[in-house]
Enzyme design. Structure first.
Site, PDB file in Angstrom:
ATOM      1  N   ARG A 114     -15.553   1.703  -0.807  1.00  0.00           N
ATOM      2  CA  ARG A 114     -15.713   0.432  -0.007  1.00  0.00           C
ATOM      3  C   ARG A 114     -15.382   0.217   1.877  1.00  0.00           C
ATOM      4  O   ARG A 114     -14.756   1.497   2.035  1.00  0.00           O
ATOM      5  CB  ARG A 114     -14.209  -0.126  -0.127  1.00  0.00           C
ATOM      6  CG  ARG A 114     -13.496  -1.777   0.229  1.00  0.00           C
ATOM      7  CD  ARG A 114     -12.127  -1.724  -0.801  1.00  0.00           C
ATOM      8  NE  ARG A 114     -11.191  -1.484   0.415  1.00  0.00           N
ATOM      9  CZ  ARG A 114     -10.316  -1.744  -0.376  1.00  0.00           C
ATOM     10  NH1 ARG A 114     -10.126  -2.254  -1.513  1.00  0.00           N
ATOM     11  NH2 ARG A 114      -8.685  -0.608  -0.129  1.00  0.00           N
TER      12      ARG A 114
ATOM     13  N   CYS B 222     -10.310  -2.751 -10.311  1.00  0.00           N
ATOM     14  CA  CYS B 222      -9.693  -1.538  -8.803  1.00  0.00           C
ATOM     15  C   CYS B 222      -8.767  -1.589  -9.155  1.00  0.00           C
ATOM     16  O   CYS B 222      -7.927  -1.127  -8.198  1.00  0.00           O
ATOM     17  CB  CYS B 222     -10.633  -1.335  -8.183  1.00  0.00           C
ATOM     18  SG  CYS B 222     -10.792  -2.154  -7.025  1.00  0.00           S
TER      19      CYS B 222
ATOM     20  N   ARG C  19       2.343  -9.499  -0.955  1.00  0.00           N
ATOM     21  CA  ARG C  19       2.390  -8.392  -2.461  1.00  0.00           C
ATOM     22  C   ARG C  19       3.975  -7.579  -1.785  1.00  0.00           C
ATOM     23  O   ARG C  19       4.567  -6.565  -2.435  1.00  0.00           O
ATOM     24  CB  ARG C  19       0.914  -7.964  -2.267  1.00  0.00           C
ATOM     25  CG  ARG C  19       0.680  -7.165  -1.344  1.00  0.00           C
ATOM     26  CD  ARG C  19      -0.867  -7.122  -1.819  1.00  0.00           C
ATOM     27  NE  ARG C  19      -1.150  -5.570  -1.938  1.00  0.00           N
ATOM     28  CZ  ARG C  19      -2.591  -4.816  -1.766  1.00  0.00           C
ATOM     29  NH1 ARG C  19      -3.440  -6.063  -1.520  1.00  0.00           N
ATOM     30  NH2 ARG C  19      -2.348  -4.039  -2.030  1.00  0.00           N
TER      31      ARG C  19
ATOM     32  N   HIS D  61       1.208  -1.417   0.245  1.00  0.00           N
ATOM     33  CA  HIS D  61      -0.216  -0.255  -0.215  1.00  0.00           C
ATOM     34  C   HIS D  61       0.742   1.369   0.555  1.00  0.00           C
ATOM     35  O   HIS D  61       0.514   1.843   0.137  1.00  0.00           O
ATOM     36  CB  HIS D  61      -0.348  -0.034   1.025  1.00  0.00           C
ATOM     37  CG  HIS D  61      -2.526  -0.851   0.767  1.00  0.00           C
ATOM     38  ND1 HIS D  61      -1.773  -2.586   1.710  1.00  0.00           N
ATOM     39  CD2 HIS D  61      -2.897  -0.883  -0.100  1.00  0.00           C
ATOM     40  CE1 HIS D  61      -3.048  -3.045   1.118  1.00  0.00           C
ATOM     41  NE2 HIS D  61      -4.129  -2.108   0.178  1.00  0.00           N
TER      42      HIS D  61
ATOM     43  N   ASN E 122      -4.855  -6.635  -7.409  1.00  0.00           N
ATOM     44  CA  ASN E 122      -3.650  -6.333  -6.353  1.00  0.00           C
ATOM     45  C   ASN E 122      -3.732  -7.445  -5.315  1.00  0.00           C
ATOM     46  O   ASN E 122      -2.175  -7.936  -4.429  1.00  0.00           O
ATOM     47  CB  ASN E 122      -3.739  -5.063  -5.006  1.00  0.00           C
ATOM     48  CG  ASN E 122      -3.953  -4.176  -5.927  1.00  0.00           C
ATOM     49  OD1 ASN E 122      -3.525  -3.692  -7.852  1.00  0.00           O
ATOM     50  ND2 ASN E 122      -4.138  -2.789  -5.468  1.00  0.00           N
ATOM     51  N   ASP E 123      -4.420  -7.925  -4.561  1.00  0.00           N
ATOM     52  CA  ASP E 123      -4.694  -9.331  -3.914  1.00  0.00           C
ATOM     53  C   ASP E 123      -4.730  -9.958  -4.562  1.00  0.00           C
ATOM     54  O   ASP E 123      -4.224 -11.297  -3.807  1.00  0.00           O
ATOM     55  CB  ASP E 123      -5.709  -8.751  -2.603  1.00  0.00           C
ATOM     56  CG  ASP E 123      -5.759  -8.079  -1.233  1.00  0.00           C
ATOM     57  OD1 ASP E 123      -4.928  -8.046  -1.021  1.00  0.00           O
ATOM     58  OD2 ASP E 123      -5.850  -7.224  -1.099  1.00  0.00           O
TER      59      ASP E 123
ATOM     60  N   ARG F 203     -10.544   3.839  -1.061  1.00  0.00           N
ATOM     61  CA  ARG F 203      -9.852   3.491  -0.030  1.00  0.00           C
ATOM     62  C   ARG F 203     -10.667   3.454   1.760  1.00  0.00           C
ATOM     63  O   ARG F 203      -9.677   4.632   2.218  1.00  0.00           O
ATOM     64  CB  ARG F 203      -8.900   2.738   0.214  1.00  0.00           C
ATOM     65  CG  ARG F 203      -8.423   2.659  -0.820  1.00  0.00           C
ATOM     66  CD  ARG F 203      -6.560   1.512  -1.411  1.00  0.00           C
ATOM     67  NE  ARG F 203      -6.538   0.827  -1.845  1.00  0.00           N
ATOM     68  CZ  ARG F 203      -5.947   1.164  -3.262  1.00  0.00           C
ATOM     69  NH1 ARG F 203      -5.996   2.105  -3.593  1.00  0.00           N
ATOM     70  NH2 ARG F 203      -5.631  -0.270  -4.211  1.00  0.00           N
TER      71      ARG F 203
ATOM     72  N   GLU G  84     -11.042 -10.267  -5.194  1.00  0.00           N
ATOM     73  CA  GLU G  84     -10.003 -10.415  -4.224  1.00  0.00           C
ATOM     74  C   GLU G  84      -9.324 -11.861  -3.950  1.00  0.00           C
ATOM     75  O   GLU G  84      -7.972 -11.625  -3.559  1.00  0.00           O
ATOM     76  CB  GLU G  84      -8.909  -9.225  -3.905  1.00  0.00           C
ATOM     77  CG  GLU G  84      -9.914  -9.122  -2.981  1.00  0.00           C
ATOM     78  CD  GLU G  84      -9.509  -7.604  -2.082  1.00  0.00           C
ATOM     79  OE1 GLU G  84      -9.156  -7.445  -2.748  1.00  0.00           O
ATOM     80  OE2 GLU G  84     -10.763  -6.948  -1.122  1.00  0.00           O
TER      81      GLU G  84
END
Ligand code: PEP
Ligand code: MG
Length: 580
Positions: free
Chosen positions: A334, A504, A467, A191, A456-457, A298, A433
């Site tokens: 989210r 996303c 990650r 992140h 990403n996940d 987020r 995800e």
């Protein structure tokens, strides 16, 4: 000149003066003293040396009592180094003759000593270097005292060099002054990396140790396109990179002209480009880059930026600000996605061996239902201000989604009873995800109004690659055919049941993937605002059948390397000047 190879996480080139952000959270910038302050500053240095010496002596006595003189000898050695006449003379000379601040002088001198030890072979030498870093830290703590300078107090343009930056530390960087950063640790999907892209500053992570080589104040180049960091560049390298900075500027100006052109493919297919945000203030960038709304807000950054949990009103104020700034354009909010590398300032489990597999995200929300309800009430209240959808993160089974929806229904009932208005037909969706969510899509379509693929996940859970770990960064890639096949499964499944699905994850902000993603059937992409013009440019240069052909080709390939080769070739065919 020294070159370091790291992982490129936010594009662009930055050239500037280095500031070290220590593990203890203070920075040591090269600062000059006015001539008349020299004597007072020398006194301050002597006081700090005396205080540090007293502290070391106390430690020495304590250790001698408890463990004996042999162990106490370590502190005697520290004391000897600290009170060494030569060191004092060197510091005085830097302060008196070069007008450096005592902090900067201490850091520079001691780091130079440590470097000498590090250049000699052997463990004992490395230990001596560590002793010197210890003395440096101790002295700085006394010198800075209350005057510790956090990154918030910068007043000139700098590049930050750090061992690590947490996502919230990164979010606190002021892009007006911080023109780029480098961290020794960190992976491509962390992140911290995501926030760097949002701030639109060049960043490189995962270089491995190098901070012992620098003392702050030197010139550094951060090449965020190639993951390179150059310490003390020579004139020729500087000139080459200055030229690159100009080229970046020209490309940005060219892309600027795309702002008002529609994101439509050559054969007339409209592609909806939305922005990802972490803070209300980022809506402005979304609009400036031509986004048609926000596809991922987020909201957990609200928790990361403060010492106590946000109240319902804090949430509500932030959500309303986003909706109002969007002026009628839609936003997907989210719910909190805390845990793993996003650690808030309130108690969290501290014994997790695998935090990315632990009490993270929706699991944490369902464990702390009150906290979750507070957030949901605020979202519902804000829903009267404009088009808002709610999305749950990290859903891995159907019951989890049902439980989250139940908390939402409870919150609705409470508001109803209290007579507080909210939009009743609010759409509720989920992130895709986790591979189990893809596999079970035929059940999820019965429960969720919409889906958003979080690559990403999805990449880390599909390929079993952390990650944020630099040592496995080369395995962390959306080019892996396994990831592409899962994306296809999710899109096909949602399509068969007439449910909207978008993406996303960072992957869709990379122009290399635009063709394959459109070819797989995506028509809505939510990306970091800075990448919108570039992605729009690709959309406007392709046809859907052309993209479908590319998608079909790469899906049959056996490795990420082969996929990348094809995607790069195809992109270069349509946009020869596109950096990939
Ligand atoms: C994702 O996982 O792709 C995503 C968008 O969520 P985050 O990066 O916040 O985990
Ligand atoms: Mg995620």
């Amino acid at each position: 000149m020294q070159r370091l190879q790291g992982i490129a996480v936010s594009p662009g080139v930055a050239i500037g003066e280095a500031v070290i952000f220590g593990n203890e959270g203070f920075r040591i910038a090269r600062r000059f003293l006015p001539r008349e302050a020299v004597n007072a500053e020398l006194r301050r240095l002597d006081e700090a040396i005396a205080a540090a010496a007293k502290e070391i002596d106390l430690n020495r006595q304590r250790v001698a009592e408890q463990l004996g003189d042999d162990y106490a000898a370590i502190f005697s050695a520290h004391l000897q180094m600290l009170t060494d006449r030569k060191l004092r003379e060197e510091l005085e000379q830097m302060i008196r003759d070069r007008h450096y601040s005592p902090e900067y002088s201490v850091s520079r001198a001691l780091r130079r000593y440590a470097k000498v030890f590090l250049s000699l072979q052997g463990d004992t030498m490395a230990e001596r270097a560590n002793d010197i870093f210890d003395i440096e830290k101790r002295l700085l703590r006394h010198l800075l005292g209350q005057r510790r300078e956090g990154l918030g107090e910068l007043s000139s343009e700098v590049l930050i060099l750090a061992h690590n930056l947490t996502p919230s530390e990164t979010a606190n960087l002021n892009p007006k002054f911080v023109k780029g950063f480098v961290t020794e640790t960190g992976g491509p999907g962390s992140h911290t990396a995501i926030v760097a892209e949002a701030l639109d500053i060049p960043a490189v992570v995962g270089t491995g140790p190098f901070l012992t080589e620098v003392s702050g104040g030197e010139t550094v180049i951060i090449d965020g396109d190639n993951g390179l960091v150059i310490l003390q560049p020579d004139e020729e390298t500087l000139a080459r990179y200055r030229h690159e900075v100009d080229e970046h500027r020209q490309l940005a100006a060219k892309l600027e002209t795309l702002r008002d052109l529609p994101p439509v493919t050559l054969d007339g297919q409209h592609i909806t480009l939305l922005g990802n945000i972490e803070f209300p203030a980022e809506v402005e960038q979304c609009l400036a880059r031509g986004a048609e709304g926000v596809g991922l807000y987020r909201t957990e950054f609200l928790y990361l930026m403060r010492d106590i949990q946000p109240s319902e009103d804090d949430h509500h104020a932030a959500y309303r600000e986003v909706i109002e700034a969007l002026g009628g354009l839609p936003v997907i909010m989210r719910t909190l996605d805390l845990g793993a590398d996003k650690i808030p300032n309130f108690p969290m489990p501290d014994d997790e061996r695998n935090p990315f597999l632990g009490l993270r995200s929706i699991r944490l929300a369902l464990k702390h239902v009150e906290m979750f309800r507070t957030q949901l009430r605020a979202m519902l209240r804000a829903s009267t201000a404009g088009p808002l959808k709610i999305m749950f993160p990290l859903i891995s089974n159907v019951l989890e989604l049902r439980r989250a929806k139940m908390v939402l229904s409870d919150a609705m009932e409470d508001l109803e009873e209290e007579g507080i208005p909210f939009s009743r037909d609010i759409e509720v969706g989920m992130m895709v995800e986790v591979p189990s969510a893809v596999v079970m899509m035929d059940h999820f379509v019965e429960e969720a109004d919409f889906f958003s693929i979080g690559t990403n996940d999805l990449i880390q859970y599909t390929l079993a690659v952390d990650r944020s770990n630099k040592d496995v960064a080369s395995l962390y890639t959306g080019s892996d055919p396994a990831v592409l096949r899962l994306i296809k499964m999710a899109i096909d499944s949602a399509g068969q049941h007439g449910r909207p699905i978008s993406m996303c994850g960072q992957m869709c902000g990379n122009p290399m993937y635009t063709m394959v993603l459109l070819g797989l059937g995506l028509r809505t992409l939510s990306i970091v605002p800075a990448a919108i013009p570039e992605i729009k440019r690709v959309c406007r240069s392709v046809t859907i059948p052309q993209c479908e052909e590319v998608a079909a080709r790469v899906l049959s390939l056996e490795s990420a390397r082969d996929v990348r080769t094809v995607l790069r070739e195809e992109l270069l065919k349509i946009l020869p000047d596109q950096p990939v």
